[in-house]
Write a protein that holds these residues in place. Structure first.
Motif, short mmCIF file in Angstrom:
data_model
loop_
_atom_site.label_atom_id
_atom_site.label_comp_id
_atom_site.label_asym_id
_atom_site.label_seq_id
_atom_site.Cartn_x
_atom_site.Cartn_y
_atom_site.Cartn_z
N VAL A 230 0.95 -1.51 0.12
CA VAL A 230 0.10 0.47 0.79
C VAL A 230 0.74 1.24 0.24
O VAL A 230 0.86 1.95 -0.48
CB VAL A 230 -0.79 0.06 1.20
N VAL A 231 1.90 1.65 1.03
CA VAL A 231 2.55 2.44 0.87
C VAL A 231 3.69 3.04 -0.47
O VAL A 231 3.51 3.71 -0.49
CB VAL A 231 3.83 2.29 2.27
N GLY A 232 3.66 1.10 -1.13
CA GLY A 232 5.09 0.91 -1.88
C GLY A 232 3.74 2.11 -3.29
O GLY A 232 4.56 2.75 -4.36
N ALA A 233 2.61 1.15 -3.39
CA ALA A 233 1.26 2.02 -4.56
C ALA A 233 1.68 3.52 -4.45
O ALA A 233 1.62 4.31 -5.26
CB ALA A 233 0.52 1.25 -4.33
N LEU A 234 0.64 3.79 -3.16
CA LEU A 234 0.67 5.33 -2.63
C LEU A 234 2.19 6.20 -2.86
O LEU A 234 2.39 7.39 -3.10
CB LEU A 234 0.37 5.66 -1.68
N GLY A 235 2.92 5.18 -2.45
CA GLY A 235 4.33 6.13 -2.59
C GLY A 235 5.23 6.72 -4.15
O GLY A 235 5.05 7.44 -5.19
N TRP A 236 4.84 5.61 -5.04
CA TRP A 236 4.73 5.77 -6.90
C TRP A 236 3.36 6.93 -6.65
O TRP A 236 4.58 8.22 -8.18
CB TRP A 236 4.38 4.23 -7.51
N LEU A 237 2.50 7.10 -7.01
CA LEU A 237 0.93 8.46 -7.22
C LEU A 237 2.13 9.43 -6.57
O LEU A 237 2.35 9.99 -7.61
CB LEU A 237 0.21 8.03 -5.93
N ALA A 238 2.86 9.46 -5.24
CA ALA A 238 2.98 10.87 -4.49
C ALA A 238 4.59 10.78 -5.73
O ALA A 238 4.63 13.00 -5.90
CB ALA A 238 3.33 10.73 -3.24
N VAL A 239 5.49 10.15 -5.68
CA VAL A 239 6.83 10.40 -6.64
C VAL A 239 6.82 10.73 -7.82
O VAL A 239 7.38 12.19 -8.41
CB VAL A 239 8.02 9.47 -6.54
N LEU A 240 5.15 10.40 -8.28
CA LEU A 240 4.56 10.66 -9.76
C LEU A 240 4.06 12.87 -10.19
O LEU A 240 4.74 12.73 -10.66
CB LEU A 240 3.64 9.29 -10.57
#
Ligand SMILES: [Zn+2]
Length: 779
Positions: A447-457
């Motif tokens: 979950v943190v990985g998925a949301l992290g990628w959204l945030a980085v993008l």
């Protein structure tokens, strides 16, 4: 998983699915209104009468059929109580790299006078068609939208501002009508606000896809339309694409006199620029969408302080459609704070997930994770992104393998089966990734990985394409905030509600853009919508984590179901879409004669020749020196020479002063027809054989660019028998080799040409059905 949590899970997904449906539905075109609609409203049925007249014949610039369309438009505008003028001009486009394109144009211009004008509002559409196209949609749609809009305006009190109707000539050739208007029309002199109407297909929503820089105030005006469909992402995407419309010459005005908006419907692109762009193939819903929005927008702009709107706003807006006909928007200065807030929220969620473990909340890894797992979870987040891109490329490769004709299309005739298949592939990638990695890394890390990628993008887009940042940053922010709340809740149902609301933001933002993005670049570039869809998938990972239990088989079932949807939809796609007489496989063929040697060739710009085209061409060659218009990578095959007239060049004047020689030429078509199209498409002059020779050039009185290598590559469209004048400044004491190519249209009657069979059609392009006659002139 007990019964109650199963019911909760079901409710979450039903809620998210309903939200997706509503969000997508809200960007679809409205129902067309009949001829009995109130007179002050836009009726697609009324407008369609004009579409039928404009699209009666193939009518490229310079043809008698185009003259007939122009006369019809003058009559129509006169009938609406205006005083239209046919304005003769010479347009020049230098947008195509260093090539220049010139045309004599006849725009139809009429002014609806305002009561107390601030600055004019220009309504622009082109009335010429592409070479082999009837132009029913492109741009009969734009012309008819403007005519019905002007008629409806006449039913109300006068607007404050002048509304200037600009129906342009030679857009398909070189954007030259619009350029001539910007360059020389007195009504353009003081600038104003431009709204351009286009169609690149036959269906789909009318999307406001391009704006001038500093669009905040104009986007506010656009928000007043009843069915706003636009995203600041589209503006960013279009800015990096090489596509152009009549809007480009207005934006390119060196004096910066214009601002504006550009709208088009773009689905159903299989007809684009082809002989099948006929009125009967137009979606009346799309025409209604264009028109309902046009009328409301013109009323808003017509009563606004257009002089203020004609200057760029301080910033671009971020904007996107929301259900209920709402265009959400916020100023550009908020992009960075929101992107950083999203990054901060995901970081806070990560810290919370780690801390809970230390705080004795370890509940078997379902809501906690150590730092190492979080890092791995983030790294693993790149896999669905890469997988979706590879999946989209694989889908297209498979489609082209099964039906090679797709290679010549952006989208198949009936693309929806394949589009659903692509969504299935993305779902398969995301669920497969989640179910597969969950047992190793645990749900919280993913979950943190998925949301992290959204945030980085979101941050990356804020830097590179700010208008698109919201698509990643807002779902990340909402998902992370919801996660933080959910972690503090003990009740499973409240936790589910928090997660569902967080995911809902991603659904509302990303579902409609995924659907709108499908036709933009077509399945040929399906990676683009796949990336948007996978962002949605990432935003849904928290909901996945909540609903797929760690043990048991439901994860496997879910992945299997996604695979089944993808495979089933692919099968439906192939079954529903096939080439037949109504939906032909596109083919592109041209003919070229070297008048100096008598050599004739068939030419195709297909990437791999189709069965029909392969009868004519067999080798990929670089013949750009012999036939400059065909570029360097076309397919060629020997042809029988036809008796076709070469263009002629007469020296009118030749003066050398110092080390510069100025030669004035008259370039004329040869005696006799080239092709069956009834008019020459163009004559091209190319000096590539002798780089650095040409210092400056003008064509028909317009100065044209010479590229960095000192090569002139210019065209004059649709010359009449008298031809056109060219003035060249060359280095003194040197001769000059010019390749001169006349281009006609229509292959019928050429030796060896046989009509295409049913099921094989003419693909939309500017190079199919060309007949070239090339000669070298030494001056
Ligand atoms: Zn067009």
């Amino acid at each position: 998983m007990n019964l109650r949590s199963r019911a909760t899970t079901l409710l979450i997904w039903l809620f998210l699915a309903a939200l997706a449906a509503v969000s997508v539905w809200s960007v679809l075109p409205p129902s067309p209104r009949g001829a009995d609609a109130p007179a002050d409203e836009f009726s697609a049925e009324r407008a369609f009468a004009d579409v039928e007249r404009v699209g009666t014949e193939v009518h490229p610039h310079g043809t008698a059929a185009n003259d007939a369309v122009r006369e019809y438009l003058v009559d129509r505008l006169t009938g609406l109580g205006l005083e239209p003028e046919v304005v003769d001009g010479v347009g020049m486009s230098g947008r195509l790299g260093d090539q220049s394109r010139v045309a004599a144009t006849q725009n139809v211009v009429a002014t609806v006078p305002g009561a107390d004008p601030t600055a004019p509002v220009f309504l622009v559409a082109h009335y010429d068609s592409a070479e082999v196209s009837y132009g029913g949609n492109d741009d009969g749609a734009g012309v008819a939208t403007i005519l019905e809009t002007v008629r409806a305006l006449g039913e109300g009190p006068a607007l404050r501002n002048d509304v200037v109707v600009v129906l342009t000539d030679a857009e398909e050739a070189c954007l030259c009508g619009a350029e001539a208007f910007v360059d020389a029309d007195p009504r353009a002199a003081d600038g104003g606000v431009v709204v351009n109407f286009e169609a690149r297909g036959s269906a789909g929503p009318a999307v406001m896809f391009e704006t001038s820089d500093g669009n905040a105030a104009l986007v506010d005006a656009y928000a007043s339309v009843p069915y706003p469909v636009g995203s600041s992402l589209a503006v960013e995407v279009y800015r990096i694409l090489p596509n152009d419309t009549d809007f480009s010459p207005f934006l390119d005005d060196p004096a910066g006199r214009f601002t504006g908006l550009n709208a088009a419907y773009i689905d159903g692109s299989a007809t684009y620029h082809s002989p099948l762009d006929v009125p009967e193939r137009m979606s009346l819903a799309s025409l209604q969408h264009h028109g309902s929005n046009a009328l409301a927008l013109v009323r808003t702009l017509g009563d606004a302080d257009a002089a203020a709107l004609a200057a760029p706003s301080a910033t671009d807006a971020t904007y996107f459609p929301l259900p209920g006909g709402i265009l959400a928007r916020y100023p550009g200065w908020l992009v960075w704070p929101l992107a950083l807030a999203a990054l901060g929220a995901v970081a806070a969620l990560a810290v919370l997930v780690v801390r809970r473990r230390g705080g004795g909340h370890d509940d078997g890894g379902t809501r906690t994770a150590g730092p190492a797992r979080l890092v791995l979870g983030f790294l693993a987040g790149v896999l669905p992104l890469a997988g979706a891109v590879l999946g989209a490329m694989g889908l297209w490769a498979l489609m082209v393998t099964v039906r090679p004709g797709y290679d010549e299309m952006l989208d198949p005739w009936q693309p929806w089966g394949f589009r659903v298949a692509l969504l299935g592939i993305v779902a398969l990638v995301v669920t497969g990734w989640f179910v597969g990695l969950r047992r190793w890394l645990g749900a919280p890390a993913l979950v943190v990985g998925a949301l992290g990628w959204l945030a980085v993008l979101g941050v990356a887009l804020a830097a590179l394409a700010p208008g698109g940042s919201y698509l990643a940053a807002l779902p990340a922010l909402a998902g992370a905030a919801a996660g933080i709340v959910a972690l503090r809740l003990e009740s499973g149902r409240w936790r589910a509600l928090a997660v569902a609301l967080g995911a809902a933001v991603g659904v509302v933002l990303l579902a409609p853009i995924t659907v709108l993005f499908f036709p933009a670049l077509g399945l040929e570039t399906g990676a683009a919508p796949a990336v948007v869809a996978v962002l949605l998938g990432l935003a849904l990972v928290p909901a996945l984590a909540l609903s797929v239990p760690e043990r048991g088989r439901s994860g496997g079932w879910l992945v299997g179901a996604c695979a089944l949807v993808a495979a089933g939809a692919l099968g439906v796609g192939f079954a529903v879409d096939s080439f037949d007489a109504e939906h032909p496989e596109p083919s592109r063929l041209a003919y070229a004669l070297d008048a100096d040697t008598g050599e004739a060739v068939w030419v195709s710009t297909e990437s791999t020749p189709s069965d029909w085209t392969a009868r004519y061409v067999d080798a990929r060659e670089d013949r750009s020196a012999q036939f400059p218009p065909m570029g360097s990578g076309a397919w060629f095959g020997a042809a029988e020479a036809a008796d076709l007239p070469a263009p002629t060049v007469a020296v009118v004047d030749d003066v050398t002063s110092g080390d510069e020689r100025t030669v004035t030429l008259r370039v004329r078509p040869g005696e006799g027809e080239i092709g069956t199209a009834g008019a020459l498409r163009y004559i091209e002059l190319n000096s590539a054989a002798q780089p650095d020779a040409v210092l400056a050039a003008s064509v028909a009185g317009r100065e044209v660019p010479v590229d960095d290598d000192g090569i002139l590559d210019t065209r004059f469209y649709a010359p009449d028998g008298d031809g056109f004048e060219v003035t060249l400044t060359v280095r003194g004491g040197e001769g000059l080799d010019l390749r001169v190519v006349a281009a006609g249209g229509g292959l019928e009657g050429l030796p060896g040409f046989t009509e295409r069979p049913d099921g094989v059609g003419v693909g939309g392009s500017h190079s199919s059905e060309l007949v070239l006659v090339a000669t070298t002139v030494v001056l």
